[in-house]
Design a protein around this motif. Structure first.
Motif, short mmCIF file in Angstrom:
data_model
loop_
_atom_site.label_atom_id
_atom_site.label_comp_id
_atom_site.label_asym_id
_atom_site.label_seq_id
_atom_site.Cartn_x
_atom_site.Cartn_y
_atom_site.Cartn_z
N GLY A 391 0.78 -1.23 0.00
CA GLY A 391 0.00 0.00 0.00
C GLY A 391 0.81 1.28 0.00
N HIS A 392 2.14 1.18 -0.13
CA HIS A 392 2.97 2.39 -0.06
C HIS A 392 4.02 2.37 -1.16
CE1 HIS A 392 0.90 3.31 3.56
NE2 HIS A 392 1.12 2.08 3.95
N SER A 393 4.50 3.55 -1.50
CA SER A 393 5.44 3.62 -2.63
C SER A 393 6.88 3.35 -2.19
CB SER A 393 5.35 4.98 -3.30
OG SER A 393 5.61 5.99 -2.34
N HIS A 394 7.23 3.74 -0.96
CA HIS A 394 8.59 3.47 -0.50
C HIS A 394 8.67 3.58 1.03
CE1 HIS A 394 8.42 7.71 -2.09
NE2 HIS A 394 8.57 7.93 -0.78
N SER A 395 9.76 3.05 1.58
CA SER A 395 9.98 3.18 3.03
C SER A 395 11.48 3.12 3.28
CB SER A 395 9.29 2.04 3.78
OG SER A 395 9.99 0.83 3.57
N LEU A 396 11.87 3.51 4.47
CA LEU A 396 13.30 3.54 4.81
C LEU A 396 13.49 3.09 6.26
CD1 LEU A 396 16.30 4.47 4.60
CD2 LEU A 396 15.53 6.79 5.04
#
Length: 475
Positions: A391-396
């Motif tokens: 559900g999200h485009s990116h994470s870190l």
């Protein structure tokens, strides 16, 4: 492809583990539409042919028959494990992966470590070996436990010792949940300091997580939702929905949202092992690159974007903002301020549609504001996994080996000394076979030594930056 095994010990360990498996299955389902058992799935799951009974053969290619988690669930109270076995994940574990008792450890490290450790040693070793036999290339053990109770701290660190004895070549990553100062377990400072000695000696990497920080993060997310600024609808395929598909609200169980954050830490940490990426990072590279001294293996983690954990519909923030957030206090999973402390090394594990150039640009932008030790000015390790969280485009996920963990340990030592000076509650521990006062003095001395090592490093901060002399090449 390598495999990893998760060992979840105690109530907290099993609740966090349960969220991890739930979310991991959801991530794989989002990518693996055809239901094929592939290398990505094999890293944490086995595929078993159930037609020939429970102990059917593993299937390496082809359709998913029955996925079994590469996990061992241990708790000396059966409540949480029974809950898992009656819940939506019941088919992912079988009875051969469980070790439970009925009486619990009574918030006493010595009961978990000395009594249950001896009692269940053979059974734990046998189940660990069985799980390892099903791996082609076992790379890593993940131990999830809490520090404040009896089973998580006592039996959890006993299992860690066993792993070192039985599988000395396999990396041991430990996620330890530290109690807050207002903890309702009076003996938690004793349990935590006794457990710390074992972590110092037997873990390759420890990711400390503080209940207080998790609680603050959940509260902030709550405020964001209630302020109405971000829109309060929960996404249908969110990470906080239950497996049955009904959305969980943060009020349902206060620990659910907190456990979710720790599970997301583990999801990001293991994403390179579970999915493809243009710059995938091996799990053993984390220990190799981030731990310059064997005892200083405590890594401060920060997750961003954090609001995704509450699944609030927010406009996706600019990529650069995500990198800035990772170095702000609000996103740390322990109460720490790495920016004003000394970095030994730092890893950035990025997921989603992010380019190497984005990574490099942000490292160059952030570098001037961060203090690195003089002998490791370029101490960055980066990983890029192409599959973002659901559900999200990116994470870190940022992992910092930083002296900012020191205040957490100093506070723990102070809380321990308050009890220990009065000899309060000591008799509960000393009546256990194999436990004497030297266990306490050795544990506090081990913690003091660790704090001193961080002090020595801190003393070098602000010193002149000395670039190492280069070899002259004769032409």
């Amino acid at each position: 492809m390598t495999q990893s095994v998760v060992v979840q010990v105690g109530q907290c360990g099993n609740q966090v583990g349960c969220r991890f498996w739930d979310l991991a299955l959801r991530e794989h389902a989002a990518v693996n539409k055809k239901g094929i058992y592939d290398e990505a799935l094999s890293s944490f799951f086995r595929n078993i042919d159930t037609r020939s009974g429970d102990n059917g053969p593993d299937i390496y290619k082809g359709k998913i028959c029955s996925l079994k988690a590469r996990a061992l669930l241990i708790d000396m109270e059966e409540g949480v494990v029974n809950e898992i076995l009656q819940g939506p994940l019941r088919d992912v574990f079988d009875s051969k992966q469980l070790i439970t008792d009925v009486s619990g450890s009574g918030n006493n490290w010595a009961v978990g470590h000395k009594i249950y450790g001896c009692q269940y040693r053979e059974s734990i070793v046998e189940k660990l070996r069985k799980t390892a036999e099903h791996c082609d290339c076992l790379q890593c053990f993940f131990v999830i436990h809490s520090m404040g109770g009896g089973t998580g701290s006592g039996l959890g660190t006993f299992v860690l010792n066993l792993l070192e004895e039985e599988f000395p070549e396999v990396y041991r990553f430990v996620t330890s949940v530290y109690p807050s100062g207002e903890d309702d377990v009076i003996t938690s400072p004793y349990n935590s300091v006794l457990a710390m000695k074992e972590l110092n000696e037997h873990a390759d990497c420890v990711l400390p997580v503080e209940n207080e920080s998790l609680f603050e993060i959940v509260n902030k997310i709550h405020q964001m939702i209630n302020s109405g600024k971000l829109g309060s609808t929960v996404k249908p395929n969110s990470l906080v929905t239950s497996s049955a598909g009904s959305a969980k609200t943060l009020q349902e169980k206060p620990f659910d949202a907190m456990n979710n954050i720790v599970a997301n830490l583990l999801l990001n940490l293991t994403s390179s092992a579970r999915f493809e990426g243009s710059l995938n990072m091996d799990l053993n590279e984390i220990s190799m690159n981030l731990v310059p001294f064997p005892r200083l293996h405590y890594l401060v983690s920060s997750l961003t974007p954090l609001y995704t954990l509450a699944d609030v519909n927010v406009p996706s923030r600019r990529l650069d903002q995500m990198f800035s957030d990772a170095f702000s206090r609000d996103h740390q999973l322990i109460q720490a301020d790495p920016k004003h402390s000394l970095y030994l090394a730092c890893a950035l594990l990025v997921r989603g549609n992010v380019q190497v150039s984005d990574l490099r640009r942000n490292i160059e932008r952030l570098k001037p504001s961060l203090h690195f030790v003089s002998w490791n000015q370029e101490g960055w390790k980066t990983g890029l996994c192409s599959v973002p969280p659901v559900g999200h485009s990116h994470s870190l996920l940022a992992l910092a080996n930083n002296t900012c963990v020191k205040p957490t340990f100093i506070e723990l030592k102070d809380r321990f000394m308050k009890l220990y000076k009065k000899k309060a509650h000591l008799h509960h521990y000393l009546q256990i076979d194999g436990m004497d006062q030297s266990c306490f003095s050795e544990a506090i001395s081990s913690l003091s030594d660790l704090i001193e090592e961080y002090n020595e490093l801190d003393a070098t901060k602000g010193g002149p930056r000395i670039d190492p002399s280069r070899l002259k090449i004769a032409v």
